[in-house]
Motif scaffolding. Structure first.
Motif, PDB file in Angstrom:
ATOM      1  N   ASP A   8       6.035  -3.174 -13.588  1.00  0.00           N
ATOM      2  CA  ASP A   8       6.940  -2.274 -12.886  1.00  0.00           C
ATOM      3  C   ASP A   8       8.013  -1.817 -13.876  1.00  0.00           C
ATOM      4  N   MET A   9       8.707  -0.728 -13.550  1.00  0.00           N
ATOM      5  CA  MET A   9       9.762  -0.241 -14.446  1.00  0.00           C
ATOM      6  C   MET A   9      11.145  -0.711 -14.006  1.00  0.00           C
ATOM      7  N   ASP A  10      11.681  -0.070 -12.969  1.00  0.00           N
ATOM      8  CA  ASP A  10      13.054  -0.329 -12.546  1.00  0.00           C
ATOM      9  C   ASP A  10      13.215  -1.753 -12.026  1.00  0.00           C
ATOM     10  N   ILE A  40       2.081   0.835 -17.095  1.00  0.00           N
ATOM     11  CA  ILE A  40       3.247   0.922 -16.211  1.00  0.00           C
ATOM     12  C   ILE A  40       2.774   1.063 -14.770  1.00  0.00           C
ATOM     13  N   SER A  42       4.710   2.143 -11.304  1.00  0.00           N
ATOM     14  CA  SER A  42       6.012   2.586 -10.817  1.00  0.00           C
ATOM     15  C   SER A  42       5.930   3.403  -9.536  1.00  0.00           C
ATOM     16  N   ARG A  44       7.903   5.856  -9.436  1.00  0.00           N
ATOM     17  CA  ARG A  44       8.311   7.146  -9.984  1.00  0.00           C
ATOM     18  C   ARG A  44       7.140   8.123 -10.102  1.00  0.00           C
ATOM     19  N   VAL A  49       8.487   8.665 -15.246  1.00  0.00           N
ATOM     20  CA  VAL A  49       7.984   7.594 -16.108  1.00  0.00           C
ATOM     21  C   VAL A  49       8.026   7.994 -17.580  1.00  0.00           C
ATOM     22  N   SER A 199      11.768  -0.090  -2.227  1.00  0.00           N
ATOM     23  CA  SER A 199      11.985  -0.555  -3.589  1.00  0.00           C
ATOM     24  C   SER A 199      13.349  -1.223  -3.687  1.00  0.00           C
ATOM     25  N   LYS A 213       0.130  -0.161  -5.334  1.00  0.00           N
ATOM     26  CA  LYS A 213      -0.100  -0.473  -6.748  1.00  0.00           C
ATOM     27  C   LYS A 213      -1.298  -1.393  -6.960  1.00  0.00           C
ATOM     28  N   ASP A 240       5.772  -3.907  -5.243  1.00  0.00           N
ATOM     29  CA  ASP A 240       4.886  -4.652  -6.153  1.00  0.00           C
ATOM     30  C   ASP A 240       4.066  -5.707  -5.411  1.00  0.00           C
TER      31      ASP A 240
END
Length: 286
Positions: A8-10, A40, A42, A44, A49, A199, A213, A240
């Protein structure tokens, strides 16, 4: 042996400044050196991204829109799970009813049925309050000038809109009012064929029921000939969750939501303290 690491990103790979720390960047490079694929995952969109990855000269495959798309290094869509446009009016009706600002992410831009200036202002206020970002960073040429809130187009007629040649990736609403978020989720329960999650505690993201995901990643690794036991995942939020339910090797930073930490194979240090790098170190020792 681990062949793929999906992050995951954030709140996981990125710190509060939406940056990849030197420690985490070095961890990605170490994966590349070991020929372990880095991916990645995300909520987004593509621009969200790759505007980050581009700062670090990174190119990798990515899950976008919480599982609505899987793209290759060049951004070509390899797999998708878009929303049934027939339910869009119901979803928008829920947001209008609870009075929360919303954005529609599509394959051809960003839209809203509300006044774009109102949604933009609400999003910027949320970003400055919650994430400590400055208003100037959202102006043209600023660090967050690319963000969807700056490029919204108003939908005047949703009956006409759903006939357009575009696909809906997700619809997102946000509000600091916990009761509005609660009522929004309650109302969304009545709409068939969708999935919705948060999120953060102050937002709700709506996608197709199968656009998660973990679901799309499971299909992708089958296509690549990779086993679940050869994949490690990292994340911090409920978007996630499906990855943590499906894949046995999972890592959560200490700042993750409680439900994710309970499922994680290992809890590492926070995203502010290079938790991703700690996870990679553990992975490379397997």
């Amino acid at each position: 042996m681990i062949k793929m690491v999906v992050s995951d990103m954030d709140g996981t790979l990125l710190n509060k400044k939406a940056e990849i720390s030197p420690g985490n960047l070095d961890a990605i490079r170490r994966l590349e050196e070991q020929q372990i694929e880095f991916v990645i995952a995300s909520g987004r969109d593509y621009q969200g991204v790759y505007s980050v990855l581009g700062r670090y000269d990174l190119r990798c495959e990515a899950i976008l829109g919480n599982g609505s798309e899987y793209v290759d290094r060049q951004g070509k869509v390899l797999m998708s799970c878009y929303m049934n446009k027939g339910v869009l009016k119901e979803i928008v009706g829920v947001f209008e009813g609870t009075g929360t600002p919303y954005m529609i992410f599509t394959t051809k831009g960003f839209f809203t049925g509300q006044e774009p200036a109102y949604v933009r202002e609400a999003f910027i206020k949320r970003s400055t309050t919650k994430f400590g970002r400055s208003r100037e960073e959202f102006e043209d040429g600023g660090k967050y000038g690319f963000m969807p809130c700056n490029h919204l187009v108003k939908v005047e007629d949703f009956d006409e809109f759903i006939t357009r040649d575009l696909e809906i990736i997700k619809v997102e609403t946000f509000s600091p009012d916990e009761d509005s978020i609660r009522r929004t989720k309650e109302a969304l329960k009545e709409i068939p064929g969708i999935s919705y999650l948060s999120s953060y505690e102050d937002n709700v993201e709506v996608t197709d029921r199968e656009a998660q995901k973990g679901y799309i990643l499971e299909k992708v690794i089958k296509m690549k000939g990779i086993a679940k036991e050869e994949v490690a995942v990292a994340g911090d939020g409920m978007n996630d969750l499906s990855m943590f339910e499906i894949f046995p090797y999972s890592y959560a930073p200490s700042n993750a939501q409680d439900g994710i930490k309970e499922l994680a194979g290992r809890v590492v240090c926070s995203s502010e303290d290079d938790g991703f790098a700690q996870a990679v170190l553990d992975i490379l020792e397997k």
